[in-house]
Design an enzyme around this catalytic site. Structure first.
Site, PDB file in Angstrom:
ATOM      1  N   SER A   1      39.218  42.833  40.340  1.00  0.00           N
ATOM      2  CA  SER A   1      38.965  41.397  40.395  1.00  0.00           C
ATOM      3  C   SER A   1      37.525  41.027  40.656  1.00  0.00           C
ATOM      4  O   SER A   1      37.131  39.916  40.348  1.00  0.00           O
ATOM      5  CB  SER A   1      39.850  40.756  41.455  1.00  0.00           C
ATOM      6  OG  SER A   1      39.513  41.262  42.715  1.00  0.00           O
TER       7      SER A   1
ATOM      8  N   HIS B   1      46.270  41.992  39.474  1.00  0.00           N
ATOM      9  CA  HIS B   1      45.751  40.879  38.676  1.00  0.00           C
ATOM     10  C   HIS B   1      46.187  40.933  37.232  1.00  0.00           C
ATOM     11  O   HIS B   1      46.078  39.943  36.523  1.00  0.00           O
ATOM     12  CB  HIS B   1      44.222  40.850  38.752  1.00  0.00           C
ATOM     13  CG  HIS B   1      43.715  40.359  40.067  1.00  0.00           C
ATOM     14  ND1 HIS B   1      43.423  39.044  40.293  1.00  0.00           N
ATOM     15  CD2 HIS B   1      43.468  41.006  41.215  1.00  0.00           C
ATOM     16  CE1 HIS B   1      43.017  38.910  41.542  1.00  0.00           C
ATOM     17  NE2 HIS B   1      43.034  40.084  42.123  1.00  0.00           N
TER      18      HIS B   1
ATOM     19  N   LYS C   1      49.945  36.455  42.045  1.00  0.00           N
ATOM     20  CA  LYS C   1      48.998  35.920  41.085  1.00  0.00           C
ATOM     21  C   LYS C   1      49.677  35.207  39.925  1.00  0.00           C
ATOM     22  O   LYS C   1      49.563  34.000  39.790  1.00  0.00           O
ATOM     23  CB  LYS C   1      48.100  37.041  40.570  1.00  0.00           C
ATOM     24  CG  LYS C   1      46.973  37.374  41.516  1.00  0.00           C
ATOM     25  CD  LYS C   1      47.340  38.420  42.516  1.00  0.00           C
ATOM     26  CE  LYS C   1      46.231  38.666  43.522  1.00  0.00           C
ATOM     27  NZ  LYS C   1      46.614  39.697  44.473  1.00  0.00           N
TER      28      LYS C   1
END
Lengths: 549, 68
Positions: free
Chosen positions: A316, A344, A376
């Site tokens: 990320s 992610h 997420k």
């Protein structure tokens, strides 16, 4: 015919040749335009050509020398003033707001005096208003912020009572737009709350195993394409509590340089030997695997009990995607195990939203432990681990999180079930597929426009995490504040989450962002970029507006 | 009207200087200290140059034997 470059784009020789060609006004060959944007089709000598079914384009443009020097100078000036302020605080000329030892303990070993605290007191506090901003609405594509002012330079905050409404949210990990308080998922969660309540009041092993948990785990296993899955209440705890259950003393963990703190903590707690390979660098990983197999454990030279490779789907802070086909090829060749953390990338990559395995078109059974989070893309909270049935049966009884942590709350479980069914298309609509496509389009558009404007953007061109380099410490605070003045909320990151000179602003694209919102955001980013002079890129810059006309 | 543009330009340049040297993050009295030290050092350098420039130029010309 284009020349294929290896992914080592920081070779100084290539830079020098290119600079000379440009200065001599020689029409540079096509590969020179991609000097900083690296097109990867073959690498590492071994069969890179056969492993990738689509182009893998990532770029990490080098820091301009002048900018690096000025950044160090800025940090130097701040350090000098930091020492001055610490001196004034120590001699009581200035009031000290920080925690200090009590009078009775003045001669003890100090608790609060290392460099990390110096940095917090003297650098972080000055621009602290860009972080921990309280929000008072659901963090969807637009969010409401509580307005606050500080009379004493960020040591304390006062709330003015007003709310800043409709701030375009470029910071939430809301990749598929499921962070919403209306719609099918929210209604399903509300119904389940009415039936089961909110608290479970037990661990999974005792009385906390609801039928909704079982249904959710079957659904997760089906979604990922693995035999079985298990969910935990907290994504961080999934990593830090399950890696110790998988490896122990006498095992080797090969972990990527830029792995998340949860993976590092889990690896350290397990007691295995940890070796770190360079970020996404397959030659480094292969060398370490070969060394491990040839030399064995450090003193005794016995073979390692098992070798576990820890990688993430999308990193990320860099926006880079793991080179999964090569990692799997290496894992099969050297008989190691693979732990893939898709925090992610699940929901955000791949034509079906099924993560990085789907993105590369690989077989999910090749990855031994597939881990991910629901925080997420699914708008819920928690983490999961998926894999073979034997592995999951073992984890159900041996994982610390399963034995000691409270189980997931029913509305959260229902949100996961509803959003996963939506993505898979099982609720009868094409909403999930539309969202996955919208996210892919938004990502490509946003990244392309930002690169055309002249910012340095790191990472793979398909990743919805877009880090934009700022470098200088004052620009971190200035960027956050100027964007908020213009009604856009961004996340800016500095040391210690990133290396000290490479501070950045990180945008997270969402499927809930419409093209108008992205265009507004882009024009504001361009305006603020010109104001702060952060358009550092040395590519050829296309003037987008001229091309439009 | 021209003064407005000039003033805006100077303000923008001052803002860039504040950002690059990280004075943006400091409190006003800290900026005052830094700016006064910088201006006094620069002022002293300029004054020294002004006072010694004729002597230095004469020395260079004598070295190159253009003037006795």
């Amino acid at each position: 015919m284009s020349i294929i470059i290896s992914s080592c784009s920081r070779l100084p020789v290539l830079h020098i040749i290119c600079e000379l060609l440009v200065r001599a006004h020689v029409p540079s060959p096509e590969w020179a335009h991609s000097l900083y944007a690296v097109q990867h089709t073959a690498c590492n000598g071994s069969s890179g050509l056969g492993l990738y079914s689509r182009p893998f384009i990532e770029s990490f443009e080098e820091t301009p020398m002048l900018v690096a020097v000025l950044t160090y100078m800025g940090y130097g000036i701040l350090t000098i003033f930091g020492y001055l302020r610490d001196f004034l605080r120590d001699w009581k000329i200035e009031r000290c707001h920080v925690a200090r030892e009590r009078e009775e303990q003045r001669d003890f070993v100090p608790l609060y005096q290392d460099f990390e605290n110096f940095y917090t007191r003297n650098l972080y506090m000055r621009i602290r208003d860009s972080w921990n901003r309280p929000i008072c609405s659901v963090p969807g594509a637009k969010v409401d912020l509580v307005e606050r002012v500080s009379p004493d330079y960020n040591w304390t905050f006062d709330y003015t009572g007003k709310v800043v409404e409709g701030v375009i949210n470029m910071g939430s990990y809301n990749y598929l737009g499921f962070a919403e308080n209306t719609g099918y998922c929210a209604d399903a969660s509300a119904e389940v709350t009415m039936k089961y309540g909110v608290g479970v009041a037990s661990t999974r092993q005792e009385m906390g195993n609801l039928d909704r948990h079982e249904e959710m785990e079957e659904l997760v296993a089906k979604f990922l394409g693995v035999e079985s899955a298990m969910a935990f209440g907290m994504g961080f705890a999934t990593n830090s509590m399950n890696i110790p259950a998988l490896t122990g003393k006498g095992c080797l963990i090969l972990s990527d340089e830029l792995n998340h703190a949860s993976l590092v903590l889990g690896a350290r707690l397990s007691g295995s030997t940890i070796r770190v390979f360079k970020h996404n660098n397959m030659q480094s990983l292969e060398k370490m695997l070969r060394d491990a197999i040839v030399h064995g454990q450090p003193r005794t030279h016995r073979p390692w009990k098992k070798i576990l490779i820890l990688v993430e789907g999308i990193y990320s802070m860099e926006g880079s995607i793991v080179r999964l086909p090569e990692v799997i090829a290496l894992k099969k060749r050297y008989r190691a195990y693979l732990y893939l953390d898709e925090a992610h990338s699940i929901g955000a990559l791949g034509p079906g939203g099924r993560g990085v395995v789907d993105y590369f078109g690989l077989d999910p059974r090749d990855v031994d432990v597939m881990m991910g989070t629901f925080t997420k893309s699914f708008g819920a909270a928690g983490g999961y681990i998926g894999g073979r049935k034997e592995l999951l049966e073992y984890l159900r009884s041996h994982s610390h999180s399963a034995v000691y942590a409270a189980s997931m709350s029913p509305p959260v479980v229902e949100q996961i079930i509803a959003s996963m069914k939506c993505i898979m298309g099982e609720d009868g609509t094409t909403l999930g597929r539309d969202r996955v496509q919208q996210l892919a389009e938004n990502t490509l558009y946003f990244r392309r426009r930002l690169t055309e404007m002249g910012f340095i953007i790191y990472g793979n061109s398909d990743s919805p995490v877009v880090p934009m380099m700022l470098y200088m410490p004052a620009k971190i605070g200035a960027f956050g504040r100027e964007m908020l003045k213009r009604n856009i909320g961004v996340v800016v990151v500095g040391f210690p989450a990133t290396p000290i000179i490479e501070s950045r602003a990180r945008f997270c694209i969402s499927a809930a962002h419409t093209k108008d919102m992205l265009d507004t955001a882009l024009s504001v980013i361009s305006e603020v970029g010109d104001l702060l002079q952060v358009k550092y890129s040395r590519h050829e810059r296309l003037i987008y507006d001229q091309i439009q006309d | 009207m021209a003064f407005e543009d000039v003033w805006k330009k100077i303000s923008w340049l001052y803002y860039q200087y504040i950002l690059v040297t990280a004075l943006y993050m400091l409190e006003p009295w800290e900026r005052a200290i830094f700016n006064s030290i910088l201006i006094s050092v620069a002022g002293m350098a300029v004054y020294t140059g002004y006072v010694f420039m004729p002597q230095h130029i004469m020395a260079i010309l004598q070295y190159f034997e253009m003037v006795q």
